[in-house]
Design an enzyme around this catalytic site. Structure first.
Site, PDB file in Angstrom:
ATOM      1  N   SER A  48      -6.463  -0.402   1.303  1.00  0.00           N
ATOM      2  CA  SER A  48      -6.237   0.261  -0.968  1.00  0.00           C
ATOM      3  C   SER A  48      -6.343  -0.772  -1.399  1.00  0.00           C
ATOM      4  CB  SER A  48      -4.602   0.616  -0.682  1.00  0.00           C
ATOM      5  OG  SER A  48      -3.790   0.160  -0.135  1.00  0.00           O
ATOM      6  N   ASP A 328       3.713  -1.163  -7.870  1.00  0.00           N
ATOM      7  CA  ASP A 328       4.400  -0.526  -7.093  1.00  0.00           C
ATOM      8  C   ASP A 328       4.607  -0.684  -5.899  1.00  0.00           C
ATOM      9  OD1 ASP A 328       2.213  -0.272  -4.954  1.00  0.00           O
ATOM     10  OD2 ASP A 328       1.248   1.913  -5.526  1.00  0.00           O
ATOM     11  N   HIS A 331       1.854  -2.436  -3.781  1.00  0.00           N
ATOM     12  CA  HIS A 331       0.440  -2.981  -4.294  1.00  0.00           C
ATOM     13  C   HIS A 331       0.038  -3.977  -5.787  1.00  0.00           C
ATOM     14  CE1 HIS A 331      -0.642   0.887  -2.632  1.00  0.00           C
ATOM     15  NE2 HIS A 331      -1.755   0.249  -1.586  1.00  0.00           N
TER      16      HIS A 331
END
Ligand SMILES: *[C@@H]1O[C@H](CO)[C@@H](O)[C@H](O)[C@H]1NC(C)=O
Ligand SMILES: *[C@@H]1O[C@H](CO)[C@@H](O)[C@H](O)[C@H]1NC(C)=O
Length: 351
Positions: A48, A328, A331
């Site tokens: 991610s 978040d 990230h």
């Protein structure tokens, strides 16, 4: 449920003997393109931290509001409010951000910038998330080369970006229920990572930017225990061990390839520099409390993007994502990535 946020999450790294001192790496340099060759393509592998839209909508928070509110203005598969590392590296090279592998048949004119094979939640081994592991991502790439989508000349003018941000470790801890023997597992992960890097090189890519592991103990998923005041030192020791092994392996790979093909992007130092000086690089915005994320679940069972059955938000978003380093639980924000990118400038010039 914010499955992916939970995945990229290390609950408690076992205290390890190895502790690397943090190298101060936040040099700031003007943007310039001093390459020893002329790259015109970027191929991306990993998770991610690099995914720009491969992960299916049904599986990812990255396709939910408020992800993407800064760029492109709506959720579009990036695990951030905006741009991620891939986008900044593409900018450095001077190409468009490469299209996600998932879209390869719909964006034929954009294949020339390279391709992004990264899937959120994945690792070198299979993780709790069903996305293709790094081996499979490289298989996709090899298939495109076999299909003559990219030829030898293309590959010789290309750069690869590889991220590995800890999903193997969160999976290991979730599956074994403990951090016993984690040190041995770290060795296994780095060894497999090395095999994967060698394979990417073997397929003909000229230069490979290899991400080191970021300080997992400073991610909001760890620091929320101290109300975002302190990094978890034990977690970071595990990370330092991973990074030490990686450094040794990459040095060895570079000895084997005459043209020093591999370059480590030291995310650990980059994150730490920013977190310590609150992002005060010239021209960068200042992060008030860099450990506190912009988007937070209203309680620990919720995370950014969660809504209840009536659609009511189960999270809060800060007023100004530009003033937050983290987006978040795991990230960075776009502004966070931008600062990391700046901290990596000196290294990137060696590409
Ligand atoms: C990667 O995924 C493939 C396909 O699911 C699987 O066969 C393989 O064993 C996995 N590799 C590793 C190293 O986990
Ligand atoms: C390789 O592909 C590029 C287009 O991506 C083309 O311009 C070039 O002529 C090809 N080279 C060879 C040796 O086939």
């Amino acid at each position: 449920m914010g499955t992916l946020q939970k995945l990229l999450f290390s609950s408690s790294f076992f205290s390890l003997l190895f502790l690397l001192s943090v190298v101060h790496g936040g040099h700031h340099h003007r943007h310039s393109h001093h390459f020893n060759f002329r790259p015109n393509k970027l191929f991306v592998f990993g998770d991610s931290y690099a995914d720009t839209g491969n992960t299916p909508k049904s599986l990812a928070s990255s396709w939910k509001i408020p992800y993407g509110i800064t760029f492109p203005g709506k959720p579009a598969g990036r695990f951030s409010d905006g741009r991620v590392l891939t986008d900044y590296l593409a900018r450095f090279i001077g190409v468009k951000s490469p299209i996600p592998y998932r879209l390869r048949n719909f964006a034929v004119n954009n294949l020339k910038y390279g391709m992004n094979f990264a899937y959120g939640g994945t690792g070198v081994f299979d993780t709790l998330f069903p996305g293709p592991n790094m081996t499979t991502q490289i298989d996709f790439f090899r298939q495109l080369i076999n299909d003559k989508v990219y030829n030898t000349t293309d590959l010789l003018s290309s750069v690869a970006l590889v991220t590995l941000s800890g999903n193997d470790y969160s999976t290991y801890i979730a599956r074994t229920g403990s951090t016993q023997a984690l040190q041995g597992f770290i060795t296994k992960v780095v060894n497999k990572y090395t095999v994967d890097l060698k394979r990417i090189k073997g397929l003909g890519v000229k230069k490979i930017a290899v991400c080191g592991l970021q300080p997992l103990g400073c991610l909001p998923s760890s620091t929320f225990a101290s109300s975002f005041q302190r990094c978890n030192g034990a977690d970071n020791k595990g990370v330092s061990f991973h990074n030490l092994l990686l450094k040794q392996k990459v040095a060895k790979l570079n000895k084997q390839t005459k043209d020093s093909s591999f370059l480590i992007l030291d995310l650990y130092s980059a994150f730490m520099t920013i977190l310590k000086n609150k992002g005060k690089h010239p021209g960068d915005s200042k992060f008030e409390n860099p450990l506190k994320p912009c988007c937070i679940g209203v309680s620990t069972e919720y995370s950014c993007g969660n809504v209840d059955e009536n659609g009511a938000k189960k999270y809060t978003v800060c007023d100004n994502p530009e003033a937050a380093f983290f987006w978040d639980r795991v990230h960075p924000t776009q502004q966070g990535w931008r600062s990391v990118y700046r901290a990596l400038q000196a290294t990137l010039k060696k590409l």
